[in-house]
Each structure stands twice: as C-alpha cells, then as structure tokens.
Design a protein around this motif. Structure first.
Motif, PDB file in Angstrom:
ATOM      1  N   LEU A 173      50.101  24.506  41.350  1.00 29.45           N
ATOM      2  CA  LEU A 173      49.498  23.517  42.231  1.00 29.45           C
ATOM      3  C   LEU A 173      48.014  23.397  41.905  1.00 29.45           C
ATOM      4  CD1 LEU A 173      51.088  24.373  45.710  1.00 29.45           C
ATOM      5  CD2 LEU A 173      51.676  22.476  44.202  1.00 29.45           C
ATOM      6  N   PRO A 174      47.444  22.209  42.031  1.00 32.41           N
ATOM      7  CA  PRO A 174      46.023  22.034  41.690  1.00 32.41           C
ATOM      8  C   PRO A 174      45.123  23.018  42.437  1.00 32.41           C
ATOM      9  CG  PRO A 174      47.074  19.915  42.054  1.00 32.41           C
ATOM     10  CD  PRO A 174      48.073  20.949  42.462  1.00 32.41           C
ATOM     11  N   GLY A 175      44.353  23.785  41.681  1.00 30.92           N
ATOM     12  CA  GLY A 175      43.394  24.701  42.283  1.00 30.92           C
ATOM     13  C   GLY A 175      43.963  26.019  42.742  1.00 30.92           C
ATOM     14  N   LEU A 176      45.258  26.257  42.571  1.00 32.36           N
ATOM     15  CA  LEU A 176      45.888  27.502  43.010  1.00 32.36           C
ATOM     16  C   LEU A 176      46.671  28.125  41.863  1.00 32.36           C
ATOM     17  CD1 LEU A 176      47.243  26.579  46.569  1.00 32.36           C
ATOM     18  CD2 LEU A 176      45.338  28.103  46.022  1.00 32.36           C
ATOM     19  N   THR A 177      46.357  29.377  41.549  1.00 33.96           N
ATOM     20  CA  THR A 177      47.079  30.099  40.510  1.00 33.96           C
ATOM     21  C   THR A 177      48.244  30.862  41.119  1.00 33.96           C
ATOM     22  OG1 THR A 177      45.748  32.111  40.712  1.00 33.96           O
ATOM     23  CG2 THR A 177      44.914  30.385  39.247  1.00 33.96           C
ATOM     24  N   VAL A 178      49.141  31.339  40.266  1.00 29.76           N
ATOM     25  CA  VAL A 178      50.295  32.091  40.759  1.00 29.76           C
ATOM     26  C   VAL A 178      49.847  33.374  41.455  1.00 29.76           C
ATOM     27  CG1 VAL A 178      51.967  31.170  39.121  1.00 29.76           C
ATOM     28  CG2 VAL A 178      50.563  33.118  38.454  1.00 29.76           C
ATOM     29  N   ALA A 179      48.769  33.984  40.973  1.00 31.90           N
ATOM     30  CA  ALA A 179      48.272  35.204  41.612  1.00 31.90           C
ATOM     31  C   ALA A 179      47.804  34.927  43.029  1.00 31.90           C
ATOM     32  CB  ALA A 179      47.137  35.795  40.781  1.00 31.90           C
ATOM     33  N   GLU A 180      47.179  33.775  43.248  1.00 37.63           N
ATOM     34  CA  GLU A 180      46.676  33.420  44.580  1.00 37.63           C
ATOM     35  C   GLU A 180      47.808  33.002  45.514  1.00 37.63           C
ATOM     36  OE1 GLU A 180      42.293  31.655  43.329  1.00 37.63           O
ATOM     37  OE2 GLU A 180      44.077  30.372  43.185  1.00 37.63           O
ATOM     38  N   MET A 181      48.910  32.523  44.976  1.00 38.19           N
ATOM     39  CA  MET A 181      50.008  32.035  45.806  1.00 38.19           C
ATOM     40  C   MET A 181      51.069  33.090  46.056  1.00 38.19           C
ATOM     41  SD  MET A 181      50.651  28.160  44.420  1.00 38.19           S
ATOM     42  CE  MET A 181      51.097  28.707  42.779  1.00 38.19           C
ATOM     43  N   ALA A 182      50.985  34.233  45.400  1.00 40.21           N
ATOM     44  CA  ALA A 182      52.067  35.214  45.416  1.00 40.21           C
ATOM     45  C   ALA A 182      52.119  36.001  46.720  1.00 40.21           C
ATOM     46  CB  ALA A 182      51.904  36.176  44.249  1.00 40.21           C
ATOM     47  N   SER A 183      53.298  36.510  47.031  1.00 36.86           N
ATOM     48  CA  SER A 183      53.475  37.422  48.154  1.00 36.86           C
ATOM     49  C   SER A 183      52.879  38.782  47.818  1.00 36.86           C
ATOM     50  CB  SER A 183      54.957  37.558  48.490  1.00 36.86           C
ATOM     51  OG  SER A 183      55.504  36.331  48.913  1.00 36.86           O
ATOM     52  N   ALA A 184      52.922  39.678  48.782  1.00 30.45           N
ATOM     53  CA  ALA A 184      52.392  41.022  48.582  1.00 30.45           C
ATOM     54  C   ALA A 184      53.207  41.764  47.519  1.00 30.45           C
ATOM     55  CB  ALA A 184      52.424  41.792  49.898  1.00 30.45           C
ATOM     56  N   PRO A 185      52.601  42.717  46.810  1.00 32.72           N
ATOM     57  CA  PRO A 185      53.321  43.470  45.770  1.00 32.72           C
ATOM     58  C   PRO A 185      54.600  44.125  46.281  1.00 32.72           C
ATOM     59  CG  PRO A 185      50.971  43.879  45.598  1.00 32.72           C
ATOM     60  CD  PRO A 185      51.170  43.076  46.848  1.00 32.72           C
ATOM     61  N   TYR A 186      54.588  44.634  47.503  1.00 31.51           N
ATOM     62  CA  TYR A 186      55.789  45.273  48.040  1.00 31.51           C
ATOM     63  C   TYR A 186      56.933  44.266  48.162  1.00 31.51           C
ATOM     64  CZ  TYR A 186      58.964  47.634  51.246  1.00 31.51           C
ATOM     65  OH  TYR A 186      60.076  48.185  51.811  1.00 31.51           O
ATOM     66  N   THR A 187      56.600  43.068  48.646  1.00 34.79           N
ATOM     67  CA  THR A 187      57.620  42.016  48.769  1.00 34.79           C
ATOM     68  C   THR A 187      58.204  41.665  47.411  1.00 34.79           C
ATOM     69  OG1 THR A 187      56.455  41.098  50.684  1.00 34.79           O
ATOM     70  CG2 THR A 187      58.050  39.674  49.568  1.00 34.79           C
ATOM     71  N   LEU A 188      57.360  41.540  46.406  1.00 33.91           N
ATOM     72  CA  LEU A 188      57.841  41.215  45.066  1.00 33.91           C
ATOM     73  C   LEU A 188      58.707  42.330  44.499  1.00 33.91           C
ATOM     74  CD1 LEU A 188      54.641  39.579  43.503  1.00 33.91           C
ATOM     75  CD2 LEU A 188      56.638  38.451  44.482  1.00 33.91           C
TER      76      LEU A 188
END
Length: 302
Positions: free
Chosen positions: A255-270
């Motif tokens: 999405l414009p202005g948003l990277t996957v790192a910024e949009m991702a859930s918490a590490p535990y969820t992943l």
C-alpha cells in the motif's frame, strides 16, 4: 517472518488466480461454447466438481492477509470497498447459478442461472485485475488495463481447460475460442508488461514477466498444435508468473507509504500462523490434487 508471510500470501493469491481463472473463463464462455442443454451441461461439468474447492484459495488468501497484515487487509478493503462489494455479489450470483442450475426445471429459471454464471464470472474476473492494477500503478488507465488483462487471461485459460476436458463439437469450439482469445490477450499482456517499473533493481521482475509472456505464447502455439494438456500447463504458468511479477512489484510496500514490516502483526502472531499454515496448507493442496485426479477424464455430451 514478515517477508515469509508476504510470500505465502502471494502464493495463495497465485493459486486462486490460476484455479479460479479457468473457472471464470468457462463461465464467461458458456454461451459461446455450447449449443443446447446437453452441451451446456458438458461445459459446466468441466468445473462442476472443482469450482467451490478453488474458492478455498481466496478464503485462505484473505484470511492470511487479515491475520498476518491487518493494516494491508483493512486498507485494501476500505480503498476498494465498492469493487469488493461487487466481487462478493458476483461470487454469490455465480455460485447460486452453478448450484441451482441442476435443481430448477423451467427453461426461464435455467436461463437465469446461466445468466448469473456468465455475469458473475465476467464481473469478478475483471474486477480482481482492476483492483490489483490500480493498487500497483494508481491510475485509471492501469485499472482498466489490469481488468482487461485478468479477464482476457481467464477467458483464454478457460477455453484451453474446456478443450482439455471435453470432446466432440465443444472441444473444437473451445480450441477455436482459445485461438481467438489469444488475439486480444497477447497485446494486452504486452501492454501490461510495458507498464512495469524499469531500472536496475527491477531486472528480476522483468525476467519473471518476460517468462510469463513466453509461457503465454507457448500456450497459444500448443493449442494450435492440439496439445491441450501442455497448453493448459503453459497458460497456468503464465498466470502464475504474471501474479509473481505483480507481487514482486508490490514488495515491500503493498500500500502507498506502508511497508510489510509496518503492516505486519506481532511476531508471536506470525509464529502461531506459521505453525497453523504448516499443518493446513499441505492438507488443502493434497485434497485438491486428489480431487483433480479423480475427475481427470474428458466429459462426453450427456
């Protein structure tokens, strides 16, 4: 972990576009390929046992986006709200038509079911391409180009699938429809390829997109040579490679202005999602592979 889940989501969307692609193509071509009730049953019988299973890939892709990248999910759904509503409506109308067609009796009701199948297939195939075209390029022209490419690829893919799964007059019409569809698909695919970003960093992306074009051209040549099995593998590869180039162009900012790192859930969820995926995804693939093997034979006119 975020990159891994982006790849998983890209894989799920790829499976959906490849498998539902020929479903949409078959639905769109129903009035073109069939002459009379028997041939319409023959055409729809090619996707009858598998179409609902193919939609599992969409549910999995949307569900994975919601769990792994909630900001991506919410941004996509809100930005393209009207298109998403139309997609849901198209899927419902198409599904009702496919399910009810064998249960209704009057010719008018059957005709309504057929109209729902055709309309839903064309609408959804076009809108998915339009959404991702707009997401990638953000212009009205790219939106229409993406929709045209998605719809034309689906029609070509569906025609090849019907030629692979039927015999007699329907098979001959499907082969001709595939060749005619390629006349529109190839130029649109070239236009889509030329719209990809250029530069040193995009060389792998162009390589994947070029491979998609080569697979598409090979599929058309194989249809001409009446090698429907290899042609279907080629068109499926073309769609898979085109989807890979799409998601490659979207990374790392879907999405414009948003990277996957910024949009991702918490590490535990992943981490929890990863364990669930390791159990569920192989089961889905194994079940669908078994389904296609059971219903692998050609359909005769009934």
């Amino acid at each position: 972990m975020t990159t891994f889940w982006f790849i998983v989501i890209a894989f799920l969307w790829t499976g959906y576009f490849v498998l539902e692609g020929f479903d949409f193509g078959v639905g769109a071509l129903l009035p073109v390929l069939s002459r009379g009730p028997a041939e319409r049953r023959q055409v729809l019988g090619t996707i009858g046992p598998v179409w609902d299973g193919n939609e599992v890939w969409l549910i999995s892709a949307i569900g994975a986006m919601f769990a792994a990248f909630p900001a991506w999910y919410s941004g996509l759904m809100s930005e393209f709200y009207l298109a998403m509503v139309l997609i849901v409506a198209g899927l419902i109308v198409r599904g009702v038509g496919l399910e009810w067609r064998g249960k209704v009796r009057s010719g008018r009701e059957v005709a309504l079911c057929d109209a729902g199948i055709v309309t839903g297939s064309v609408l959804v195939a076009f809108l998915w391409g339009a959404i991702f075209g707009n997401l990638l390029f953000g212009t009205g022209l790219a939106t229409m180009l993406g929709g045209a490419l998605s719809l034309s690829l689906s029609v070509l893919h569906g025609a090849v699938f019907v030629a692979l799964k039927t015999d007699g007059a329907v098979r001959a019409r499907a082969r001709l429809a595939a060749l005619l569809a390629s006349v529109g698909t190839l130029p649109v695919a070239v236009a889509g390829l030329s719209a990809l970003p250029s530069g040193v960093d995009s060389a792998p992306l162009w390589g994947v997109a070029g491979a998609a074009m080569a697979a598409l051209a090979a599929g058309v040549a194989l249809v001409w040579r009446r090698r429907e099995g290899w042609a279907f593998a080629a068109t499926a590869s073309a769609i898979a490679l085109a989807t890979a180039s799409l998601f490659g162009a979207l990374y790392p900012a879907p999405l414009p202005g948003l990277t996957v790192a910024e949009m991702a859930s918490a590490p535990y969820t992943l981490t929890v999602l990863t364990w669930i995926g390791l159990v569920a995804l192989p089961g889905v693939i194994a079940y669908q592979s078994w389904t296609y093997w059971v219903f692998r034979k050609r359909l005769t006119r009934v």
